[in-house]
Every structure is written in C-alpha cells, then in structure tokens.
Scaffold this motif. Structure first.
Motif, PDB file in Angstrom:
ATOM      1  N   ILE A   6      41.484  47.331  46.414  1.00 53.22           N
ATOM      2  CA  ILE A   6      42.544  46.853  47.299  1.00 53.22           C
ATOM      3  C   ILE A   6      43.619  47.929  47.357  1.00 53.22           C
ATOM      4  N   LYS A   7      44.023  48.278  48.569  1.00 49.51           N
ATOM      5  CA  LYS A   7      44.977  49.361  48.788  1.00 49.51           C
ATOM      6  C   LYS A   7      46.257  48.817  49.424  1.00 49.51           C
ATOM      7  N   THR A   8      47.315  49.618  49.392  1.00 41.83           N
ATOM      8  CA  THR A   8      48.570  49.275  50.040  1.00 41.83           C
ATOM      9  C   THR A   8      48.334  49.136  51.545  1.00 41.83           C
ATOM     10  N   GLY A   9      48.865  48.065  52.124  1.00 37.90           N
ATOM     11  CA  GLY A   9      48.705  47.834  53.560  1.00 37.90           C
ATOM     12  C   GLY A   9      47.567  46.888  53.913  1.00 37.90           C
ATOM     13  N   ASP A  10      46.685  46.573  52.965  1.00 34.99           N
ATOM     14  CA  ASP A  10      45.584  45.637  53.215  1.00 34.99           C
ATOM     15  C   ASP A  10      46.123  44.214  53.340  1.00 34.99           C
ATOM     16  N   THR A  11      45.453  43.399  54.134  1.00 38.49           N
ATOM     17  CA  THR A  11      45.766  41.977  54.221  1.00 38.49           C
ATOM     18  C   THR A  11      44.838  41.243  53.271  1.00 38.49           C
ATOM     19  N   VAL A  12      45.430  40.429  52.392  1.00 37.79           N
ATOM     20  CA  VAL A  12      44.648  39.749  51.356  1.00 37.79           C
ATOM     21  C   VAL A  12      44.956  38.259  51.351  1.00 37.79           C
ATOM     22  N   ARG A  13      44.057  37.501  50.708  1.00 40.50           N
ATOM     23  CA  ARG A  13      44.243  36.067  50.476  1.00 40.50           C
ATOM     24  C   ARG A  13      44.158  35.826  48.979  1.00 40.50           C
ATOM     25  N   VAL A  14      45.024  34.953  48.471  1.00 40.94           N
ATOM     26  CA  VAL A  14      44.991  34.587  47.060  1.00 40.94           C
ATOM     27  C   VAL A  14      43.880  33.566  46.874  1.00 40.94           C
ATOM     28  N   ILE A  15      42.961  33.839  45.932  1.00 40.89           N
ATOM     29  CA  ILE A  15      41.796  32.958  45.753  1.00 40.89           C
ATOM     30  C   ILE A  15      41.865  32.131  44.473  1.00 40.89           C
ATOM     31  N   ALA A  16      42.910  32.351  43.645  1.00 39.32           N
ATOM     32  CA  ALA A  16      43.039  31.587  42.405  1.00 39.32           C
ATOM     33  C   ALA A  16      44.505  31.518  42.003  1.00 39.32           C
ATOM     34  N   GLY A  17      44.858  30.480  41.265  1.00 38.83           N
ATOM     35  CA  GLY A  17      46.212  30.354  40.744  1.00 38.83           C
ATOM     36  C   GLY A  17      47.075  29.422  41.571  1.00 38.83           C
ATOM     37  N   ASP A  18      48.375  29.428  41.268  1.00 35.93           N
ATOM     38  CA  ASP A  18      49.325  28.523  41.919  1.00 35.93           C
ATOM     39  C   ASP A  18      49.474  28.787  43.409  1.00 35.93           C
ATOM     40  N   HIS A  19      49.249  30.000  43.841  1.00 36.81           N
ATOM     41  CA  HIS A  19      49.468  30.385  45.229  1.00 36.81           C
ATOM     42  C   HIS A  19      48.158  30.481  46.014  1.00 36.81           C
ATOM     43  N   LYS A  20      47.136  29.782  45.560  1.00 35.47           N
ATOM     44  CA  LYS A  20      45.816  29.831  46.185  1.00 35.47           C
ATOM     45  C   LYS A  20      45.894  29.461  47.665  1.00 35.47           C
ATOM     46  N   GLY A  21      45.246  30.289  48.506  1.00 35.94           N
ATOM     47  CA  GLY A  21      45.208  30.042  49.934  1.00 35.94           C
ATOM     48  C   GLY A  21      46.256  30.807  50.724  1.00 35.94           C
ATOM     49  N   GLN A  22      47.283  31.333  50.065  1.00 35.98           N
ATOM     50  CA  GLN A  22      48.315  32.085  50.777  1.00 35.98           C
ATOM     51  C   GLN A  22      47.809  33.472  51.138  1.00 35.98           C
TER      52      GLN A  22
END
Length: 103
Positions: A6-22
């Motif tokens: 994962i690099k700076t500027g990539d669009t990512v989704r949180v897949i685990a933890g309190d912020h899952k889905g963001q």
C-alpha cells in the motif's frame, strides 16, 4: 523488513477493527511501524498546549495510524483487491489480482 504493497495516495477500505467498512485515501505510510495514516479514518481528539505555531491551543482532531493488515486496496471499480507485482516493458508495476489491471 517486508515490502508494503500500500502506497501514499492509494484508496483503501478498512477490513477489520472499530472502523471496519470506512474508506479513505492514504496520506502517509509509516514503514518502520507497518502502519498508515488514512484520511477520515481513525480520528482522535488530542489536547495541544498553546505554542508559537498554534497560539490558541485546545482540542484538535487528527488521524491516528492504523495497521496495514487492517487495510485493503480498492481497484477502479471500488472492490477490494490484493496486490501483485509483474514486469511490463522492463519496469516493475503493481497490478490488481482480482481484475488483473495495472494500478
């Protein structure tokens, strides 16, 4: 040390933890800690003392780092995907393993 995909500027989704889905854009990658700071995800309230750069001081909201293992890269369609590397025209490029497109 392992290479981070994962690099700076990539669009990512949180897949685990309190912020899952963001979802958000990676602002900074902390290689030595295997963490990334994602825009709009994992915000914390931090008290800052008044200083020359911030004379007012007070409570400031800022993004905290989140572990790379809790993030998944999004491709052009908005689907989560894994990242692979391949050689094209003598250059090493990242590609989406789901859609086989160059990122």
């Amino acid at each position: 040390m392992r290479k981070l995909k994962i690099k700076t500027g990539d669009t990512v989704r949180v897949i685990a933890g309190d912020h899952k889905g963001q979802e958000g854009k990676v602002q900074k990658v902390l290689i030595e800690k295997n963490k990334a700071i994602v825009e709009g995800v994992n915000t914390i309230s931090k008290h800052e003392k008044p200083s020359a750069s911030n004379p007012q001081g007070g409570i400031v909201k800022k993004e905290a780092p989140i572990h790379i293992s809790n993030l998944s890269l999004l491709d052009k369609d908005g689907n989560t995907t894994r990242v692979g590397y391949k050689e094209e025209d003598g250059k090493k490029v990242r590609f989406s393993k789901k859609s086989n497109e160059v990122i």
